[in-house]
Design an enzyme around this catalytic site. Structure first.
Site, PDB file in Angstrom:
ATOM      1  N   ASP A  67       0.820  -1.216   0.000  1.00  0.00           N
ATOM      2  CA  ASP A  67       0.000   0.000   0.000  1.00  0.00           C
ATOM      3  C   ASP A  67       0.855   1.268   0.000  1.00  0.00           C
ATOM      4  O   ASP A  67       2.073   1.211   0.168  1.00  0.00           O
ATOM      5  CB  ASP A  67      -0.956   0.004   1.214  1.00  0.00           C
ATOM      6  CG  ASP A  67      -0.268  -0.381   2.525  1.00  0.00           C
ATOM      7  OD1 ASP A  67       0.970  -0.390   2.574  1.00  0.00           O
ATOM      8  OD2 ASP A  67      -0.983  -0.653   3.508  1.00  0.00           O
ATOM      9  N   ASN A 136      -7.678  -2.831  14.264  1.00  0.00           N
ATOM     10  CA  ASN A 136      -9.042  -3.258  13.932  1.00  0.00           C
ATOM     11  C   ASN A 136      -9.035  -4.486  13.023  1.00  0.00           C
ATOM     12  O   ASN A 136     -10.036  -4.807  12.401  1.00  0.00           O
ATOM     13  CB  ASN A 136      -9.819  -2.099  13.283  1.00  0.00           C
ATOM     14  CG  ASN A 136      -9.091  -1.533  12.071  1.00  0.00           C
ATOM     15  OD1 ASN A 136      -8.143  -2.128  11.581  1.00  0.00           O
ATOM     16  ND2 ASN A 136      -9.552  -0.392  11.572  1.00  0.00           N
ATOM     17  N   HIS A 138      -7.190  -4.783  10.320  1.00  0.00           N
ATOM     18  CA  HIS A 138      -6.960  -4.507   8.892  1.00  0.00           C
ATOM     19  C   HIS A 138      -5.631  -5.112   8.426  1.00  0.00           C
ATOM     20  O   HIS A 138      -4.691  -5.258   9.192  1.00  0.00           O
ATOM     21  CB  HIS A 138      -7.095  -3.021   8.545  1.00  0.00           C
ATOM     22  CG  HIS A 138      -5.976  -2.124   8.926  1.00  0.00           C
ATOM     23  ND1 HIS A 138      -6.164  -0.908   9.550  1.00  0.00           N
ATOM     24  CD2 HIS A 138      -4.633  -2.217   8.741  1.00  0.00           C
ATOM     25  CE1 HIS A 138      -5.007  -0.311   9.733  1.00  0.00           C
ATOM     26  NE2 HIS A 138      -4.068  -1.077   9.262  1.00  0.00           N
ATOM     27  N   GLU A 143      -9.668  -1.925   5.337  1.00  0.00           N
ATOM     28  CA  GLU A 143     -10.352  -1.609   6.590  1.00  0.00           C
ATOM     29  C   GLU A 143     -11.602  -2.474   6.753  1.00  0.00           C
ATOM     30  O   GLU A 143     -12.161  -2.968   5.768  1.00  0.00           O
ATOM     31  CB  GLU A 143     -10.772  -0.131   6.566  1.00  0.00           C
ATOM     32  CG  GLU A 143      -9.601   0.842   6.468  1.00  0.00           C
ATOM     33  CD  GLU A 143      -8.950   1.107   7.811  1.00  0.00           C
ATOM     34  OE1 GLU A 143      -8.975   0.235   8.699  1.00  0.00           O
ATOM     35  OE2 GLU A 143      -8.401   2.216   7.966  1.00  0.00           O
TER      36      GLU A 143
HETATM   37  C1  GLP Z   1      -0.640   0.447   8.664  1.00  0.00           C
HETATM   38  C2  GLP Z   1      -0.246  -0.304   7.362  1.00  0.00           C
HETATM   39  C3  GLP Z   1      -0.358  -1.783   7.521  1.00  0.00           C
HETATM   40  C4  GLP Z   1       0.259  -2.172   8.844  1.00  0.00           C
HETATM   41  C5  GLP Z   1      -0.589  -1.652   9.977  1.00  0.00           C
HETATM   42  C6  GLP Z   1       0.006  -1.889  11.350  1.00  0.00           C
HETATM   43  O1  GLP Z   1      -1.789   1.197   8.566  1.00  0.00           O
HETATM   44  N1  GLP Z   1      -0.978   0.091   6.202  1.00  0.00           N
HETATM   45  O2  GLP Z   1       0.272  -2.426   6.434  1.00  0.00           O
HETATM   46  O3  GLP Z   1       0.317  -3.578   8.955  1.00  0.00           O
HETATM   47  O4  GLP Z   1      -0.935  -0.304   9.801  1.00  0.00           O
HETATM   48  O5  GLP Z   1       0.997  -0.953  11.642  1.00  0.00           O
HETATM   49  P1  GLP Z   1       1.998  -1.102  12.849  1.00  0.00           P
HETATM   50  O6  GLP Z   1       2.914  -2.215  12.497  1.00  0.00           O
HETATM   51  O7  GLP Z   1       2.702   0.221  12.918  1.00  0.00           O
HETATM   52  O8  GLP Z   1       1.181  -1.385  14.053  1.00  0.00           O
END
Ligand code: GLP
Length: 243
Positions: A67, A136, A138, A143
């Site tokens: 992404d 959540n 995702h 989402e």
């Molecule tokens: C972000 C990314 C995801 C990631 C998630 C968790 O929004 N788009 O690919 O896995 O959030 O992030 P973190 O590892 O900082 O908790």
């Protein structure tokens, strides 16, 4: 699903790096699907260490990222392009022309999503897709919602995601409201999936993803339907799972 329990964040990072390393060693011209966020940082550090020791060669590897924020240019420190360069690409012998991310500056979502799906098709699909997990549930930026998104799409980020990601920006107002993300179908087409999760704040999302009903309200739950998923999670993240 294979669940590998790690002691803590460092141990999770090491075990995940082992799996990525094995993939690169066994198939040097593999396609890695990569993820951003705070979770994979330790794992990328370990991969760079192994490259420096001469144990890993990224010369023939191709990468496609999950992404990218819409509206952030590559040189913005919060773009995922910048993240990938500053945590991995600039420190290993990967060919920059073989590293792909959605183009956050393409203002035409239909054109960009179609282009990115074509990129993934043209490299032959993903051999091993790395995923983190949002609070959540995702995955990528898919989402929770009423249905699973299919291909690469433009996402409206949810308030909880904006809140979680504001720590990287000057303020919540600076967090982009939209992103381009591989869809669930894109992710599910990967031959193998590796999910890394750390911390008690992810325990509920992880439990629901692994053991709850398969529902678009918990995007990570779709992984139960994939034939080759490995979860590497630390004790805190697994604290709500009865293993
Ligand atoms: C972000 C990314 C995801 C990631 C998630 C968790 O929004 N788009 O690919 O896995 O959030 O992030 P973190 O590892 O900082 O908790």
């Amino acid at each position: 699903m294979k669940i590998i329990k790690a002691k803590d964040y460092q141990d999770m990072s090491r075990k995940a790096a082992n799996i990525i390393s094995a993939q690169v060693i066994l198939k040097p011209d593999c396609v890695l699907g990569l993820a951003t966020g705070s979770t994979p940082i330790g794992m990328y550090e370990k991969l760079v260490e192994r490259y420096n020791k001469g144990d890993l060669d990224f010369g023939d590897v191709t990468t496609v990222n999950l992404d990218e924020y819409k509206g952030l240019p590559k040189e913005d420190e919060q773009s995922y392009y910048y993240f990938m360069h500053s945590h991995l690409f600039d420190y290993v012998n990967i060919n920059p022309d073989r590293t792909f991310l959605p183009d956050g500056m393409n203002e035409d979502p239909d054109a960009e999503c179609e282009r990115y799906e074509e990129v993934i098709r043209s490299v032959g699909g993903v051999d091993l897709q790395l995923l983190g997990m949002g609070h959540n549930g995702h995955i990528g930026f898919n989402e929770p919602g009423e249905e699973f998104a299919k291909g690469t799409h433009c996402v409206d980020l949810q308030p909880r995601t904006i809140e979680a990601n504001k720590r990287f920006f000057a303020s919540a107002e600076d967090v982009p409201r939209q992103a381009y993300s591989m869809g669930i179908q894109t992710i599910m087409k990967a031959k193998k999936i590796l999910v890394i999760v750390s911390g008690e704040d992810k325990a509920e999302a992880l439990k629901n993803s692994l053991f709850g009903p398969v529902t678009p309200h918990v995007p990570g739950s779709i992984l139960q339907m994939h034939p080759d998923v490995t979860i590497v999670a630390d004790e805190a993240a697994l604290s709500k799972c009865n293993l």
